[in-house]
Structure formats: structure tokens, C-alpha cells
Design a protein around this motif. Structure first.
Motif, PDB file in Angstrom:
ATOM      1  N   ALA A  30       0.839  -1.201   0.000  1.00  0.00           N
ATOM      2  CA  ALA A  30       0.000   0.000   0.000  1.00  0.00           C
ATOM      3  C   ALA A  30       0.875   1.252   0.000  1.00  0.00           C
ATOM      4  O   ALA A  30       0.593   2.217  -0.719  1.00  0.00           O
ATOM      5  CB  ALA A  30      -0.933  -0.013   1.205  1.00  0.00           C
ATOM      6  N   ALA A  31       1.948   1.238   0.779  1.00  0.00           N
ATOM      7  CA  ALA A  31       2.866   2.378   0.810  1.00  0.00           C
ATOM      8  C   ALA A  31       3.563   2.547  -0.532  1.00  0.00           C
ATOM      9  O   ALA A  31       3.757   3.669  -1.016  1.00  0.00           O
ATOM     10  CB  ALA A  31       3.893   2.187   1.929  1.00  0.00           C
ATOM     11  N   ARG A 114       2.224   3.727   9.061  1.00  0.00           N
ATOM     12  CA  ARG A 114       3.106   4.881   8.807  1.00  0.00           C
ATOM     13  C   ARG A 114       4.567   4.504   9.020  1.00  0.00           C
ATOM     14  O   ARG A 114       5.443   4.957   8.292  1.00  0.00           O
ATOM     15  CB  ARG A 114       2.718   6.057   9.692  1.00  0.00           C
ATOM     16  N   LEU A 115       4.833   3.683  10.016  1.00  0.00           N
ATOM     17  CA  LEU A 115       6.204   3.238  10.279  1.00  0.00           C
ATOM     18  C   LEU A 115       6.707   2.359   9.130  1.00  0.00           C
ATOM     19  O   LEU A 115       7.837   2.535   8.654  1.00  0.00           O
ATOM     20  CB  LEU A 115       6.272   2.497  11.609  1.00  0.00           C
ATOM     21  N   VAL A 116       5.881   1.440   8.677  1.00  0.00           N
ATOM     22  CA  VAL A 116       6.255   0.587   7.544  1.00  0.00           C
ATOM     23  C   VAL A 116       6.522   1.460   6.323  1.00  0.00           C
ATOM     24  O   VAL A 116       7.511   1.274   5.608  1.00  0.00           O
ATOM     25  CB  VAL A 116       5.157  -0.465   7.258  1.00  0.00           C
ATOM     26  N   LEU A 120      10.081   1.730   4.333  1.00  0.00           N
ATOM     27  CA  LEU A 120      10.076   1.399   2.912  1.00  0.00           C
ATOM     28  C   LEU A 120      10.599   2.559   2.074  1.00  0.00           C
ATOM     29  O   LEU A 120      11.464   2.382   1.209  1.00  0.00           O
ATOM     30  CB  LEU A 120       8.671   1.018   2.456  1.00  0.00           C
ATOM     31  N   ILE A 121      10.098   3.750   2.320  1.00  0.00           N
ATOM     32  CA  ILE A 121      10.524   4.915   1.538  1.00  0.00           C
ATOM     33  C   ILE A 121      12.000   5.205   1.760  1.00  0.00           C
ATOM     34  O   ILE A 121      12.726   5.550   0.820  1.00  0.00           O
ATOM     35  CB  ILE A 121       9.631   6.138   1.838  1.00  0.00           C
ATOM     36  N   MET A 135      15.454  11.796   0.994  1.00  0.00           N
ATOM     37  CA  MET A 135      14.499  10.767   1.412  1.00  0.00           C
ATOM     38  C   MET A 135      13.353  11.370   2.207  1.00  0.00           C
ATOM     39  O   MET A 135      12.197  10.974   2.046  1.00  0.00           O
ATOM     40  CB  MET A 135      15.205   9.687   2.235  1.00  0.00           C
ATOM     41  N   HIS A 136      13.666  12.357   3.046  1.00  0.00           N
ATOM     42  CA  HIS A 136      12.608  13.020   3.805  1.00  0.00           C
ATOM     43  C   HIS A 136      11.667  13.766   2.858  1.00  0.00           C
ATOM     44  O   HIS A 136      10.454  13.753   3.044  1.00  0.00           O
ATOM     45  CB  HIS A 136      13.185  13.975   4.844  1.00  0.00           C
ATOM     46  N   ALA A 137      12.223  14.389   1.830  1.00  0.00           N
ATOM     47  CA  ALA A 137      11.390  15.087   0.848  1.00  0.00           C
ATOM     48  C   ALA A 137      10.518  14.092   0.097  1.00  0.00           C
ATOM     49  O   ALA A 137       9.334  14.362  -0.149  1.00  0.00           O
ATOM     50  CB  ALA A 137      12.264  15.871  -0.118  1.00  0.00           C
ATOM     51  N   LEU A 138      11.088  12.929  -0.281  1.00  0.00           N
ATOM     52  CA  LEU A 138      10.309  11.902  -0.967  1.00  0.00           C
ATOM     53  C   LEU A 138       9.157  11.415  -0.076  1.00  0.00           C
ATOM     54  O   LEU A 138       8.025  11.264  -0.545  1.00  0.00           O
ATOM     55  CB  LEU A 138      11.201  10.710  -1.352  1.00  0.00           C
ATOM     56  N   GLU A 139       9.442  11.222   1.195  1.00  0.00           N
ATOM     57  CA  GLU A 139       8.391  10.774   2.113  1.00  0.00           C
ATOM     58  C   GLU A 139       7.286  11.809   2.212  1.00  0.00           C
ATOM     59  O   GLU A 139       6.103  11.464   2.255  1.00  0.00           O
ATOM     60  CB  GLU A 139       8.977  10.485   3.488  1.00  0.00           C
ATOM     61  N   ASP A 140       7.662  13.094   2.196  1.00  0.00           N
ATOM     62  CA  ASP A 140       6.652  14.151   2.249  1.00  0.00           C
ATOM     63  C   ASP A 140       5.800  14.171   0.967  1.00  0.00           C
ATOM     64  O   ASP A 140       4.630  14.530   1.010  1.00  0.00           O
ATOM     65  CB  ASP A 140       7.309  15.523   2.439  1.00  0.00           C
ATOM     66  N   MET A 141       6.398  13.771  -0.158  1.00  0.00           N
ATOM     67  CA  MET A 141       5.685  13.755  -1.438  1.00  0.00           C
ATOM     68  C   MET A 141       4.749  12.563  -1.562  1.00  0.00           C
ATOM     69  O   MET A 141       3.738  12.646  -2.241  1.00  0.00           O
ATOM     70  CB  MET A 141       6.678  13.712  -2.611  1.00  0.00           C
ATOM     71  N   ALA A 142       5.127  11.438  -0.945  1.00  0.00           N
ATOM     72  CA  ALA A 142       4.361  10.191  -1.120  1.00  0.00           C
ATOM     73  C   ALA A 142       3.091  10.193  -0.309  1.00  0.00           C
ATOM     74  O   ALA A 142       2.950  10.865   0.662  1.00  0.00           O
ATOM     75  CB  ALA A 142       5.230   8.998  -0.737  1.00  0.00           C
TER      76      ALA A 142
END
Length: 142
Positions: A30-31, A114-116, A120-121, A135-142
Motif C-alpha cells: 500500500a505504501a 506509517r512506520l512501515v 520502505l521509503i 528521502m525526507h522530501a520523498l516521504e513528504d511527497m508520497a
């Protein structure tokens, strides 16, 4: 009134048993689907796996002493290091380690999905050769 600290609330969705590998895999899938469209063509063929713990060989190669300290691992060659004529290698693989993720979930009280997603990201970020800030920016985008 008690002088004992209040217990943390039970994590949302907890049913009294630890989620199994299939449940974590479903959360990871799902993530994975939430990744921005611009990245998806570059993720074809990336394998997601769930294991209980990293084995001793992996821990030693990363200079990690305790298996609870590793929640995820990217194995492969980052896109930034690939050559157009390189072929025949194993598929890129992201492994999520179930027990360390569950321990972190219990210790932090973070929602498990959210942890998973976070782990993963982070590992997918290694596939792209991203820095921690990227990676933090990618997580904010996803």
C-alpha cells in the motif's frame, strides 16, 4: 490518584497479536503504491520482502551489533551508479525486518502503517541514490 505514569494508548488497529509477515507486506504494498508517479517507472522490478530479522552476515557487513537495530535494507545498485551496459544482475530488493519494526512500533507508538511506509521509503531512497534529506522530501511527497 496514582503516582505511576499513564500507560501509552494502545496503537490504533492493534488486536492483541503481532501482525504477521503477510500483514506487513500488505502495508508495504500500500505504501509502495503511494509513491509519486514520476518515480514509479524506475521502481519496476524492485522486490519487496519481509523477514523476521537480518541474518548475522548482513548485520556484520553493516557493522550492526544487534538485530533489533535494523528495520530495513536495500540491496542492489543505486540508479546513480548504474551503467547502460550493465545487465544480468539480481533484481533490486528492499527487505523489511518485521520484529525490529514491531519493536519500534511499540516503543514509539507510531501508527504501524506509517512506520512501515517510513522504512520502505527510506530504503527506496537508497535505490535512487538519495541523501537523507532527499528521502525526507520523498516521504513528504508520497
Amino acid at each position: 490518584m496514582s503516582d505511576k505514569p499513564a500507560l501509552s494508548p494502545v496503537p490504533t488497529g492493534w488486536t492483541g497479536t503481532a501482525p504477521d509477515a503477510d500483514a506487513l507486506f500488505a502495508m508495504a504494498e500500500a505504501a509502495f503504491e503511494t509513491m509519486p508517479a514520476v518515480f514509479k517507472p524506475h521502481l519496476k522490478g524492485v522486490v519487496i520482502a519481509i523477514e523476521e530479522f537480518a541474518d548475522d552476515e548482513v548485520l556484520k557487513s553493516l557493522d550492526i551489533e544487534h538485530p533489533y537495530d535494523l528495520t530495513g535494507l536495500y540491496e542492489g545498485r543505486p540508479l546513480t551508479e548504474r551503467s547502460i551496459d550493465a545487465s544480468g544482475g539480481m533484481p533490486d530488493r528492499v527487505t523489511l525486518y518485521r520484529v525490529p519494526i514491531l519493536v519500534e512500533w511499540i516503543e514509539t507508538g507510531e501508527k504501524l502503517d506509517r512506520l512501515v511506509r517510513h522504512v520502505l521509503i527510506h530504503e527506496i531512497g537508497h535505490h535512487f541514490g538519495f541523501s537523507d534529506d532527499d528521502m525526507h522530501a520523498l516521504e513528504d511527497m508520497a
